[in-house]
Motif scaffolding. Structure first.
Motif, PDB file in Angstrom:
ATOM      1  N   LYS A 133      43.667 -27.256  58.297  1.00 46.01           N
ATOM      2  CA  LYS A 133      44.917 -26.603  57.905  1.00 46.01           C
ATOM      3  C   LYS A 133      45.454 -27.219  56.617  1.00 46.01           C
ATOM      4  O   LYS A 133      45.951 -26.510  55.723  1.00 46.01           O
ATOM      5  CB  LYS A 133      45.950 -26.730  59.017  1.00 46.01           C
ATOM      6  N   LEU A 134      45.352 -28.553  56.508  1.00 47.58           N
ATOM      7  CA  LEU A 134      45.784 -29.234  55.292  1.00 47.58           C
ATOM      8  C   LEU A 134      44.982 -28.749  54.091  1.00 47.58           C
ATOM      9  O   LEU A 134      45.552 -28.442  53.029  1.00 47.58           O
ATOM     10  CB  LEU A 134      45.622 -30.742  55.455  1.00 47.58           C
ATOM     11  N   LEU A 135      43.661 -28.665  54.255  1.00 50.55           N
ATOM     12  CA  LEU A 135      42.802 -28.237  53.157  1.00 50.55           C
ATOM     13  C   LEU A 135      43.126 -26.804  52.726  1.00 50.55           C
ATOM     14  O   LEU A 135      43.106 -26.486  51.528  1.00 50.55           O
ATOM     15  CB  LEU A 135      41.334 -28.341  53.570  1.00 50.55           C
ATOM     16  N   GLN A 136      43.435 -25.947  53.670  1.00 46.55           N
ATOM     17  CA  GLN A 136      43.812 -24.574  53.344  1.00 46.55           C
ATOM     18  C   GLN A 136      45.091 -24.536  52.514  1.00 46.55           C
ATOM     19  O   GLN A 136      45.217 -23.754  51.571  1.00 46.55           O
ATOM     20  CB  GLN A 136      43.985 -23.759  54.627  1.00 46.55           C
ATOM     21  N   LYS A 137      46.051 -25.393  52.858  1.00 45.10           N
ATOM     22  CA  LYS A 137      47.290 -25.466  52.076  1.00 45.10           C
ATOM     23  C   LYS A 137      47.017 -25.985  50.667  1.00 45.10           C
ATOM     24  O   LYS A 137      47.554 -25.460  49.677  1.00 45.10           O
ATOM     25  CB  LYS A 137      48.309 -26.371  52.774  1.00 45.10           C
ATOM     26  N   ILE A 138      46.186 -27.027  50.582  1.00 39.23           N
ATOM     27  CA  ILE A 138      45.846 -27.578  49.267  1.00 39.23           C
ATOM     28  C   ILE A 138      45.183 -26.512  48.409  1.00 39.23           C
ATOM     29  O   ILE A 138      45.541 -26.312  47.238  1.00 39.23           O
ATOM     30  CB  ILE A 138      44.928 -28.811  49.415  1.00 39.23           C
ATOM     31  N   ASP A 139      44.201 -25.824  48.989  1.00 40.75           N
ATOM     32  CA  ASP A 139      43.498 -24.775  48.255  1.00 40.75           C
ATOM     33  C   ASP A 139      44.465 -23.701  47.764  1.00 40.75           C
ATOM     34  O   ASP A 139      44.416 -23.285  46.601  1.00 40.75           O
ATOM     35  CB  ASP A 139      42.435 -24.117  49.142  1.00 40.75           C
ATOM     36  N   PHE A 140      45.337 -23.262  48.651  1.00 38.34           N
ATOM     37  CA  PHE A 140      46.207 -22.146  48.284  1.00 38.34           C
ATOM     38  C   PHE A 140      47.176 -22.535  47.174  1.00 38.34           C
ATOM     39  O   PHE A 140      47.252 -21.874  46.133  1.00 38.34           O
ATOM     40  CB  PHE A 140      46.987 -21.641  49.500  1.00 38.34           C
ATOM     41  N   PHE A 141      47.907 -23.620  47.356  1.00 34.48           N
ATOM     42  CA  PHE A 141      48.970 -23.926  46.409  1.00 34.48           C
ATOM     43  C   PHE A 141      48.467 -24.562  45.110  1.00 34.48           C
ATOM     44  O   PHE A 141      49.067 -24.362  44.054  1.00 34.48           O
ATOM     45  CB  PHE A 141      50.020 -24.825  47.072  1.00 34.48           C
ATOM     46  N   ILE A 142      47.378 -25.327  45.175  1.00 34.84           N
ATOM     47  CA  ILE A 142      46.848 -25.917  43.947  1.00 34.84           C
ATOM     48  C   ILE A 142      45.978 -24.922  43.191  1.00 34.84           C
ATOM     49  O   ILE A 142      46.170 -24.696  41.991  1.00 34.84           O
ATOM     50  CB  ILE A 142      46.055 -27.204  44.251  1.00 34.84           C
ATOM     51  N   LEU A 143      45.025 -24.312  43.886  1.00 38.47           N
ATOM     52  CA  LEU A 143      44.090 -23.430  43.189  1.00 38.47           C
ATOM     53  C   LEU A 143      44.752 -22.164  42.667  1.00 38.47           C
ATOM     54  O   LEU A 143      44.387 -21.673  41.589  1.00 38.47           O
ATOM     55  CB  LEU A 143      42.916 -23.077  44.103  1.00 38.47           C
ATOM     56  N   THR A 144      45.714 -21.608  43.398  1.00 35.17           N
ATOM     57  CA  THR A 144      46.349 -20.390  42.891  1.00 35.17           C
ATOM     58  C   THR A 144      47.055 -20.668  41.564  1.00 35.17           C
ATOM     59  O   THR A 144      46.878 -19.919  40.593  1.00 35.17           O
ATOM     60  CB  THR A 144      47.371 -19.826  43.899  1.00 35.17           C
ATOM     61  N   PHE A 145      47.830 -21.745  41.517  1.00 32.51           N
ATOM     62  CA  PHE A 145      48.535 -22.038  40.269  1.00 32.51           C
ATOM     63  C   PHE A 145      47.563 -22.428  39.158  1.00 32.51           C
ATOM     64  O   PHE A 145      47.652 -21.915  38.031  1.00 32.51           O
ATOM     65  CB  PHE A 145      49.557 -23.163  40.467  1.00 32.51           C
ATOM     66  N   CYS A 146      46.637 -23.364  39.443  1.00 36.78           N
ATOM     67  CA  CYS A 146      45.721 -23.833  38.407  1.00 36.78           C
ATOM     68  C   CYS A 146      44.848 -22.709  37.868  1.00 36.78           C
ATOM     69  O   CYS A 146      44.607 -22.611  36.658  1.00 36.78           O
ATOM     70  CB  CYS A 146      44.856 -24.969  38.946  1.00 36.78           C
ATOM     71  N   CYS A 147      44.357 -21.850  38.756  1.00 31.60           N
ATOM     72  CA  CYS A 147      43.495 -20.759  38.320  1.00 31.60           C
ATOM     73  C   CYS A 147      44.268 -19.719  37.518  1.00 31.60           C
ATOM     74  O   CYS A 147      43.788 -19.225  36.488  1.00 31.60           O
ATOM     75  CB  CYS A 147      42.819 -20.102  39.524  1.00 31.60           C
ATOM     76  N   LEU A 148      45.467 -19.384  37.966  1.00 32.97           N
ATOM     77  CA  LEU A 148      46.278 -18.429  37.204  1.00 32.97           C
ATOM     78  C   LEU A 148      46.671 -19.016  35.853  1.00 32.97           C
ATOM     79  O   LEU A 148      46.680 -18.310  34.834  1.00 32.97           O
ATOM     80  CB  LEU A 148      47.531 -18.060  38.006  1.00 32.97           C
ATOM     81  N   SER A 149      46.982 -20.295  35.827  1.00 30.09           N
ATOM     82  CA  SER A 149      47.340 -20.955  34.576  1.00 30.09           C
ATOM     83  C   SER A 149      46.178 -20.927  33.597  1.00 30.09           C
ATOM     84  O   SER A 149      46.340 -20.600  32.413  1.00 30.09           O
ATOM     85  CB  SER A 149      47.750 -22.405  34.859  1.00 30.09           C
ATOM     86  N   TYR A 150      44.976 -21.250  34.087  1.00 25.92           N
ATOM     87  CA  TYR A 150      43.801 -21.270  33.209  1.00 25.92           C
ATOM     88  C   TYR A 150      43.404 -19.864  32.785  1.00 25.92           C
ATOM     89  O   TYR A 150      42.933 -19.652  31.668  1.00 25.92           O
ATOM     90  CB  TYR A 150      42.651 -21.964  33.936  1.00 25.92           C
ATOM     91  N   LEU A 151      43.591 -18.906  33.667  1.00 25.66           N
ATOM     92  CA  LEU A 151      43.327 -17.513  33.305  1.00 25.66           C
ATOM     93  C   LEU A 151      44.219 -17.100  32.135  1.00 25.66           C
ATOM     94  O   LEU A 151      43.755 -16.498  31.159  1.00 25.66           O
ATOM     95  CB  LEU A 151      43.568 -16.604  34.507  1.00 25.66           C
ATOM     96  N   MET A 152      45.517 -17.431  32.222  1.00 25.51           N
ATOM     97  CA  MET A 152      46.437 -17.123  31.130  1.00 25.51           C
ATOM     98  C   MET A 152      46.043 -17.873  29.855  1.00 25.51           C
ATOM     99  O   MET A 152      46.116 -17.333  28.748  1.00 25.51           O
ATOM    100  CB  MET A 152      47.866 -17.520  31.513  1.00 25.51           C
ATOM    101  N   ASN A 153      45.601 -19.118  30.034  1.00 23.69           N
ATOM    102  CA  ASN A 153      45.184 -19.944  28.914  1.00 23.69           C
ATOM    103  C   ASN A 153      44.020 -19.304  28.168  1.00 23.69           C
ATOM    104  O   ASN A 153      44.047 -19.154  26.945  1.00 23.69           O
ATOM    105  CB  ASN A 153      44.790 -21.328  29.466  1.00 23.69           C
TER     106      ASN A 153
END
Length: 477
Positions: free
Chosen positions: A19-39
Motif C-alpha cells: 500500500k505504501l509503494l502504491q502511494k509513493i508511485d501515485f504521488f511521486i510518479l504522477t507529478f514527476c512524469c507530468l513535469s517532465y512531459l511539460m519540460n
C-alpha cells in the motif's frame, strides 16, 4: 532467466508495504512524469515551431536555431548542481513547482518574440529553470525506491519526456490547422502560449501533493507507520557532508564522479540523432521531396515512440536481471554504429527512393538509444546507494552538467542546420562515440564490482567482530 522473472513478479512485501509503494508511485510518479512531459514538450516544440512558420516569420538564417539550443544548454548547465543542492535546503514540494512556474511564464513570453535574438535570451533563463527537473527527479527516485524497483520507475519517468516529444508534433499540427491567424497570432505563437498554460496546473498539483524525501516527508496521506517504513526500506544514510572544499575535492577525486560523468557525456552524444531532431531537419532539406507542415511535425514522432518502448523494455529488463544496467551500454554501442553506417550509405545515392527509406529506418532505430537515460541514472543511483545523499545528488547533477557542456558545442560542430540533410561529420562522430561507450561501460563495471566486493568484505569483518565480542561476553559470564 525464468527463475529471475518469477522472482521479480513474486515479491514478498512486509505488512502495509504494498500500500505504501502504491502511494509513493501515485504521488511521486504522477507529478514527476507530468513535469517532465511539460519540460520535454517545451523543448521539442521549439523545433516544431521552427518548421511551422517561425523560421520564416522571424527571418532565421544560418545556424541560429543551433545557437538558440546552445544558449538554452548553457543555462541548463549553470543550473544543474545548484538545483540538486537546493533540494537539501528547500523542500522539493516548493522547489520543483516554483521552477515550473518560472519556465511556464517564460514559455508564454516566447510567443511575443520578434526576432531570434529575443528567443535566445528567453531560452537561457528557461534552461536554468528547467535544469531542476531531470537530475532532481532521479535524485528523488533514488531516495524512495529500492534497487529492484528503481529501474522501472526511472524508465516510466524518462518515457514521459519522450511522450512530450512525441505528442508535440501532433499538438503543433492541430494548433496550426485550427488556430493559425486567430486574434492575429501565428499558430507557432499559440503553441507556446498553450504550453505555458497547461504547465500551471501541474505545478499547483506538486505544491499540494509532492512528498519530499522519506526522511523529511510531511505528506498528509502517509501514516506515521508508513513514514517509518519508507525510511527503513532504503539503506541508512550517512550524515550529510558539509559543503566545504574538502567535500568537493572528495567528489571530483572519486571514481563515481569521473566514471558516471564521462559515461553520460558519451551516452548523451549517442542520443544526438534524436535530441537534435535530425530527422525533422533531414525532411526540411530533403534532396527532392517537399514535405507538408503536418508531415514535418508528425513523422519525427516515430523516433520518440520507439524510444518509449526501448526505455521501458530495458529499464524493466535490467531490474529483472538484478541491476545489470551496463548491458545497455553495449546495446547502444551497436545501434550507434549501425544507424550511422546506414545514413552514410544512403548519402551516396540520395536520389534513390530506397535511400529515403533507409534514412527513416535508421533514425527510427536510433530512437532505441533513449533507453540509456533511465538505465544509466538508475545505475548511478544503485552504485551510490550507500553513500550520503548530498554526494549522490552532486554526482547525478554532474552527469547532466558534463553531458550538456558537450552538447553546447557538439550540435553546432557536428549537426549544424547547414550540414543537413546528411550530417556526414556527425555520422563519423557517432561511430566513434559508440565504440568509446562500449569500452567505458566495461571499465565502469569493473570499478563497481570492486567496490561491491570491498563492501561485502567489510560487512563480513564487522559480523566477525560482533561474533567474537558475543563469544567473549558469554565466556566471562
Amino acid at each position: 532467466m525464468g527463475f529471475k522473472l518469477r522472482d521479480y513478479f513474486r515479491v514478498e512485501y512486509k505488512p502495509g508495504e504494498r500500500k505504501l509503494l502504491q502511494k509513493i508511485d501515485f504521488f511521486i510518479l504522477t507529478f514527476c512524469c507530468l513535469s517532465y512531459l511539460m519540460n520535454y514538450l517545451d523543448r521539442s516544440n521549439l523545433a516544431n515551431a521552427y518548421v511551422t512558420g517561425m523560421k520564416e516569420e522571424l527571418n532565421f538564417h544560418g545556424n541560429q536555431l543551433n545557437i538558440i539550443n546552445t544558449v538554452f544548454t548553457v543555462g541548463y548547465i549553470i543550473g544543474q548542481i545548484p538545483s540538486n543542492l537546493s533540494l537539501h535546503y528547500i523542500p522539493p514540494r516548493y522547489f520543483f513547482p516554483g521552477m515550473m512556474l518560472v519556465w511556464a511564464g517564460l514559455t508564454m513570453v516566447t510567443a511575443s518574440a520578434k526576432r531570434p535574438e529575443s528567443i535566445m535570451a528567453i531560452r537561457f533563463f528557461q534552461g536554468i529553470a528547467e535544469s531542476s527537473t531531470f537530475v532532481g527527479t532521479h535524485y528523488i527516485l533514488g531516495s524512495w525506491y529500492t534497487e529492484r524497483e528503481l529501474g522501472k520507475r526511472s524508465g516510466i519517468f524518462t518515457a514521459s519526456g519522450l511522450v512530450g516529444t512525441m505528442i508535440g508534433g501532433f499538438i503543433q499540427s492541430g494548433i496550426n490547422e485550427s488556430m493559425n491567424g486567430l486574434h492575429g497570432l501565428s499558430g507557432w505563437r499559440w503553441l507556446f502560449i498553450i504550453d505555458g498554460l497547461i504547465t500551471l496546473p501541474v505545478a499547483i498539483y506538486g505544491l499540494i501533493f509532492f512528498p519530499d524525501t522519506p526522511q523529511t516527508t510531511k505528506a498528509f496521506y502517509f501514516s506515521e507507520e508508513e513514514k517509518k517504513m519508507a525510511v527503513a526500506r532504503v539503506p541508512k544514510k550517512r550524515e550529510r557532508s558539509p559543503l566545504t572544499m574538502s567535500f568537493f575535492k572528495k567528489v571530483v577525486l572519486s571514481w563515481h564522479w569521473w566514471g558516471f560523468v564521462v559515461l553520460w557525456i558519451i551516452a548523451g552524444e549517442t542520443e544526438s540523432f534524436s535530441t537534435n531532431t535530425l530527422l525533422a531537419l533531414y525532411q526540411k532539406s530533403h534532396p527532392y521531396i517537399k514535405y507538408t507542415v503536418s508531415q514535418n511535425n508528425n513523422y519525427p514522432t516515430g523516433v520518440a515512440a520507439v524510444g518509449i518502448v526501448s526505455t521501458l523494455f530495458w529499464a524493466t529488463l535490467t531490474d529483472i536481471l538484478a541491476g545489470k544496467r551496463y548491458l545497455v551500454g553495449y546495446f547502444i554501442g551497436i545501434i550507434g554504429i549501425v544507424t550511422s553506417a546506414m545514413i552514410l550509405a544512403a548519402s551516396k545515392d540520395p536520389m534513390n527512393p530506397s535511400s529515403t527509406t533507409m534514412v527513416f529506418v535508421a533514425y527510427y532505430m536510433a530512437g532505441t538509444v533513449y533507453a540509456c537515460q533511465a538505465t544509466f541514472f538508475a545505475w548511478a543511483n544503485d552504485a551510490m546507494r550507500y553513500h550520503e545523499d548530498v554526494y549522490r545528488g552532486v554526482v547525478i547533477a554532474g552527469m547532466n552538467l558534463g553531458s550538456n557542456s558537450f552538447n553546447a558545442w557538439w550540435s553546432i560542430l557536428f549537426y549544424g542546420v547547414s550540414m543537413a540533410p546528411w550530417f556526414k561529420r556527425g555520422m563519423w562522430a557517432m561511430i566513434a562515440c559508440s565504440i568509446l561507450l562500449a569500452i567505458w561501460t566495461g571499465g565502469l563495471s569493473f570499478f563497481q564490482v570492486r567496490e561491491e566486493k570491498a563492501r561485502a568484505r567489510e560487512l563480513q569483518e564487522q559480523e566477525g567482530h560482533l561474533e567474537e565480542k558475543s563469544v567473549s561476553i558469554d565466556t566471562k559470564v
